[in-house]
Design a protein around this motif. Structure first.
Motif, PDB file in Angstrom:
ATOM      1  N   UNK A  30       7.088  10.759  21.255  1.00 33.94           N
ATOM      2  CA  UNK A  30       6.804   9.467  21.873  1.00 33.94           C
ATOM      3  C   UNK A  30       5.306   9.040  21.987  1.00 33.94           C
ATOM      4  N   UNK A  31       4.685  10.191  22.336  1.00 34.75           N
ATOM      5  CA  UNK A  31       3.149  10.003  22.511  1.00 34.75           C
ATOM      6  C   UNK A  31       2.435   9.962  21.388  1.00 34.75           C
ATOM      7  N   UNK A  32       3.059  10.361  20.503  1.00 30.02           N
ATOM      8  CA  UNK A  32       2.278  10.316  18.949  1.00 30.02           C
ATOM      9  C   UNK A  32       2.639   8.853  18.509  1.00 30.02           C
ATOM     10  N   UNK A  33       3.849   8.177  18.805  1.00 31.83           N
ATOM     11  CA  UNK A  33       4.430   6.835  18.307  1.00 31.83           C
ATOM     12  C   UNK A  33       3.341   6.084  19.287  1.00 31.83           C
ATOM     13  N   UNK A  34       3.006   6.307  20.298  1.00 29.13           N
ATOM     14  CA  UNK A  34       2.180   5.446  21.447  1.00 29.13           C
ATOM     15  C   UNK A  34       0.833   5.268  20.469  1.00 29.13           C
ATOM     16  N   UNK A  35       0.198   6.529  20.423  1.00 23.14           N
ATOM     17  CA  UNK A  35      -1.146   6.613  19.869  1.00 23.14           C
ATOM     18  C   UNK A  35      -1.103   5.658  18.468  1.00 23.14           C
ATOM     19  N   UNK A  36      -0.494   5.994  17.556  1.00 24.28           N
ATOM     20  CA  UNK A  36      -0.522   5.420  16.208  1.00 24.28           C
ATOM     21  C   UNK A  36      -0.097   3.786  16.140  1.00 24.28           C
ATOM     22  N   UNK A  37       0.958   3.465  17.072  1.00 23.37           N
ATOM     23  CA  UNK A  37       1.151   2.208  17.162  1.00 23.37           C
ATOM     24  C   UNK A  37       0.307   1.178  18.058  1.00 23.37           C
ATOM     25  N   UNK A  38      -0.352   1.677  19.139  1.00 20.98           N
ATOM     26  CA  UNK A  38      -0.911   1.123  20.103  1.00 20.98           C
ATOM     27  C   UNK A  38      -2.441   1.233  19.799  1.00 20.98           C
ATOM     28  N   UNK A  39      -2.956   2.486  19.424  1.00 18.66           N
ATOM     29  CA  UNK A  39      -4.303   2.407  19.195  1.00 18.66           C
ATOM     30  C   UNK A  39      -4.812   2.128  17.794  1.00 18.66           C
ATOM     31  N   UNK A  40      -4.003   2.773  16.939  1.00 17.33           N
ATOM     32  CA  UNK A  40      -4.428   2.474  15.395  1.00 17.33           C
ATOM     33  C   UNK A  40      -3.620   1.138  14.768  1.00 17.33           C
ATOM     34  N   UNK A  41      -2.402   0.758  15.550  1.00 20.85           N
ATOM     35  CA  UNK A  41      -1.783  -0.409  14.907  1.00 20.85           C
ATOM     36  C   UNK A  41      -1.125  -0.033  13.564  1.00 20.85           C
ATOM     37  N   UNK A  42      -0.616   1.030  13.202  1.00 20.52           N
ATOM     38  CA  UNK A  42      -0.104   1.092  11.972  1.00 20.52           C
ATOM     39  C   UNK A  42       1.364   0.401  11.940  1.00 20.52           C
ATOM     40  N   UNK A  43       1.400   0.352  10.503  1.00 22.39           N
ATOM     41  CA  UNK A  43       2.674  -0.608  10.253  1.00 22.39           C
ATOM     42  C   UNK A  43       4.053  -0.097  10.494  1.00 22.39           C
ATOM     43  N   UNK A  65       0.953  -1.137  -0.035  1.00 24.59           N
ATOM     44  CA  UNK A  65      -0.088   0.026   0.152  1.00 24.59           C
ATOM     45  C   UNK A  65       0.883   1.343   0.066  1.00 24.59           C
ATOM     46  N   UNK A  66       0.351   2.377  -0.411  1.00 26.65           N
ATOM     47  CA  UNK A  66       0.838   3.551  -0.679  1.00 26.65           C
ATOM     48  C   UNK A  66       1.096   4.168   1.039  1.00 26.65           C
ATOM     49  N   UNK A  67       1.961   4.852   1.393  1.00 25.01           N
ATOM     50  CA  UNK A  67       2.040   5.427   2.422  1.00 25.01           C
ATOM     51  C   UNK A  67       1.072   6.582   3.020  1.00 25.01           C
ATOM     52  N   UNK A  68       0.654   6.792   4.121  1.00 24.54           N
ATOM     53  CA  UNK A  68      -0.179   7.778   4.332  1.00 24.54           C
ATOM     54  C   UNK A  68       0.445   9.018   4.786  1.00 24.54           C
ATOM     55  N   UNK A  69       0.265  10.099   4.244  1.00 29.14           N
ATOM     56  CA  UNK A  69       0.877  11.498   4.637  1.00 29.14           C
ATOM     57  C   UNK A  69      -0.295  12.431   5.607  1.00 29.14           C
ATOM     58  N   UNK A  70       0.421  12.723   6.560  1.00 30.64           N
ATOM     59  CA  UNK A  70      -0.370  13.513   7.438  1.00 30.64           C
ATOM     60  C   UNK A  70       0.133  14.766   7.808  1.00 30.64           C
ATOM     61  N   UNK A  71      -0.315  15.786   7.553  1.00 34.39           N
ATOM     62  CA  UNK A  71       0.130  17.006   7.876  1.00 34.39           C
ATOM     63  C   UNK A  71      -0.948  17.838   8.902  1.00 34.39           C
ATOM     64  N   UNK A  72      -0.813  17.760  10.222  1.00 35.51           N
ATOM     65  CA  UNK A  72      -1.698  18.168  10.955  1.00 35.51           C
ATOM     66  C   UNK A  72      -1.296  19.493  11.531  1.00 35.51           C
ATOM     67  N   UNK A  73      -1.885  20.737  11.377  1.00 35.59           N
ATOM     68  CA  UNK A  73      -1.590  22.007  11.848  1.00 35.59           C
ATOM     69  C   UNK A  73      -2.611  22.569  12.788  1.00 35.59           C
ATOM     70  N   UNK A  91      -6.155   1.469   9.035  1.00 36.10           N
ATOM     71  CA  UNK A  91      -4.737   1.877   9.381  1.00 36.10           C
ATOM     72  C   UNK A  91      -3.707   0.949   9.560  1.00 36.10           C
ATOM     73  N   UNK A  92      -4.139  -0.305  10.005  1.00 34.97           N
ATOM     74  CA  UNK A  92      -3.095  -1.532  10.573  1.00 34.97           C
ATOM     75  C   UNK A  92      -2.202  -1.949   9.035  1.00 34.97           C
ATOM     76  N   UNK A  93      -3.043  -1.561   7.817  1.00 33.78           N
ATOM     77  CA  UNK A  93      -2.327  -1.757   6.622  1.00 33.78           C
ATOM     78  C   UNK A  93      -1.284  -0.495   6.236  1.00 33.78           C
ATOM     79  N   UNK A  94      -1.142   0.379   6.822  1.00 27.35           N
ATOM     80  CA  UNK A  94      -0.432   1.332   6.199  1.00 27.35           C
ATOM     81  C   UNK A  94       0.932   2.018   7.117  1.00 27.35           C
ATOM     82  N   UNK A  95       1.776   2.487   6.384  1.00 29.07           N
ATOM     83  CA  UNK A  95       2.895   3.353   7.194  1.00 29.07           C
ATOM     84  C   UNK A  95       2.429   4.748   6.986  1.00 29.07           C
ATOM     85  N   UNK A  96       2.842   5.699   7.891  1.00 25.99           N
ATOM     86  CA  UNK A  96       2.400   6.907   7.921  1.00 25.99           C
ATOM     87  C   UNK A  96       3.690   7.725   8.122  1.00 25.99           C
TER      88      UNK A  96
END
Length: 379
Positions: free
Chosen positions: A114-127, A2-10, A95-100
């Motif tokens: 580190x908190x963002x890492x935790x949310x994306x890996x533990x809550x959304x299980x991104x690759x 899969x393509x990666x997901x690009x997230x630009x949150x402002x 989201x489990x199927x994607x790198x972000x």
């Protein structure tokens, strides 16, 4: 794969989409709306929160806030809501199927990262996950990016010099640019100079942004311009009411060069650029001044490029000694691209297709193995 997901949150908007594309799939306000306890939305089952446009449409019945500050996350639960909406509503993906790839300001703390890492890996299980500085990503949108000064104007101002396709880390200059303060100042100026009673800031943030970029203008500061009478310009409000703006639409742009008028103790953009370039190797200065790229939503003000060129050239003589100025450090070129507000997102989109991306991303397995000892490298 899969393509990666690009997230630009402002602070103002979230941009989310797939790598390889020139624009995000969706842009939505980074706003969370929480219902007032004493009110309910008639005919609709009450939710405990609303996100983006859904929150804006119901703003009279909601308490609105943005979980993203100038350089830190203000509310982690609301920040998680932004991710949930991005994956399941905006993109409609698992989201489990994607790198972000996550863009971030240079000043974001290690704790927040580190908190963002935790949310994306533990809550959304991104690759996998990559962090990239939003101020550096625009270099990937340029054909020639060997020596380049990126001026990213958003919630903060970041000056990021690039030499031989690498960020000069010790020359990054960041200013606590309070864009929300600028917006509120615009509302006051319209009220004062044009005698028009304006609107609640949060409820009309999209309209304020539109006024800035479609009506406001920056003068070039020449004698002819100073003596020119300002012409009023009509703006149509969402309720179809027409307002005529004159002096206010010119005054707000002066904040870029003289922030003290907005009671902010920071330097003007032209001084920040010179300060950043002077921290780079002296043999690169000439090229850095000749390749200044504007990025970020704040850089779309009409007239910014010529005025910035004028202010930098005027300041060069007082910032360099005679020996340096004889080295032709007096030529300034401002690159003013289309859609500067998308440059960081698009740069991330391009970067995800490079081999460097594959070497940089953090896998979930690596996160679980090293956890607190994991070293996070920025692009």
């Amino acid at each position: 794969m899969n393509k990666a997901i690009v997230a630009d949150f402002g602070r103002h908007n979230c941009k989310i989409g797939y790598s390889g594309n020139e624009a995000p799939e969706m842009t939505f306000p980074s706003v969370i709306g929480t219902p007032f306890k004493s009110r309910s939305i008639i005919g609709i089952k009450d939710e405990d929160h609303y996100v983006g446009e859904s929150a804006m449409k119901r703003r009279s019945l909601l308490s609105l806030s943005s979980p993203i500050g100038m350089s830190s996350i203000l509310n982690w639960d609301d920040y998680e809501h932004l991710w949930h909406y991005s994956f399941y509503n905006a993109l409609e993906i698992v989201p489990e199927d994607y790198t972000v790839l996550v863009t971030e300001p240079a000043s974001r703390t290690k704790f927040d990262r580190r908190k963002i890492l935790q949310i994306l890996f533990e809550t959304f299980n991104v690759k996998g996950l990559v962090f990239a500085r939003s101020g550096a990503l625009p270099m990937f949108t340029q054909i020639e990016s060997d020596t380049l000064t990126i001026v990213s104007i958003g919630s903060n101002v970041e000056i990021v010099p690039i030499v031989k396709n690498k960020v000069v880390d010790n020359a990054i200059v960041e200013s606590k640019w309070n864009s929300q303060h600028v917006d509120k100042k615009l509302v006051k100026l319209i009220s004062y100079y044009d005698n028009i009673k304006m609107f609640n800031f949060y409820e009309n943030r999209a309209m304020i942004e539109d006024i800035k970029h479609s009506v406001c203008e920056i003068t070039d500061c020449t004698k002819e311009e100073k003596n020119k009478s300002h012409k009023p310009l009509e703006y149509v409000l969402p309720n179809k009411r027409k307002i005529s703006l004159c002096d206010s639409r010119y005054k707000i742009g002066e904040f870029f060069f003289n922030p003290q008028i907005g009671k902010q103790n920071i330097k003007g953009i032209h001084h920040l650029i010179i300060e950043s370039i002077k921290k780079c190797p002296i043999h690169t200065h000439k090229t850095l001044f000749e390749n200044i790229l504007l990025a970020g939503g704040g850089s779309s003000f009409k007239g910014l490029s010529p005025r910035l060129k004028y202010e930098i050239e005027k300041s060069l003589e007082s910032n360099y000694n005679k020996k340096e100025t004889q080295n032709e450090i007096d030529s300034v070129t401002i690159k003013d691209p289309k859609n500067p507000q998308l440059l960081s997102w698009y740069g991330g989109s391009v970067f995800c297709n490079l081999n460097r991306f594959k070497r940089r991303f953090i896998s979930k397995k690596k996160f679980q193995k090293y956890n607190d000892d994991l070293k996070i490298r920025l692009i």
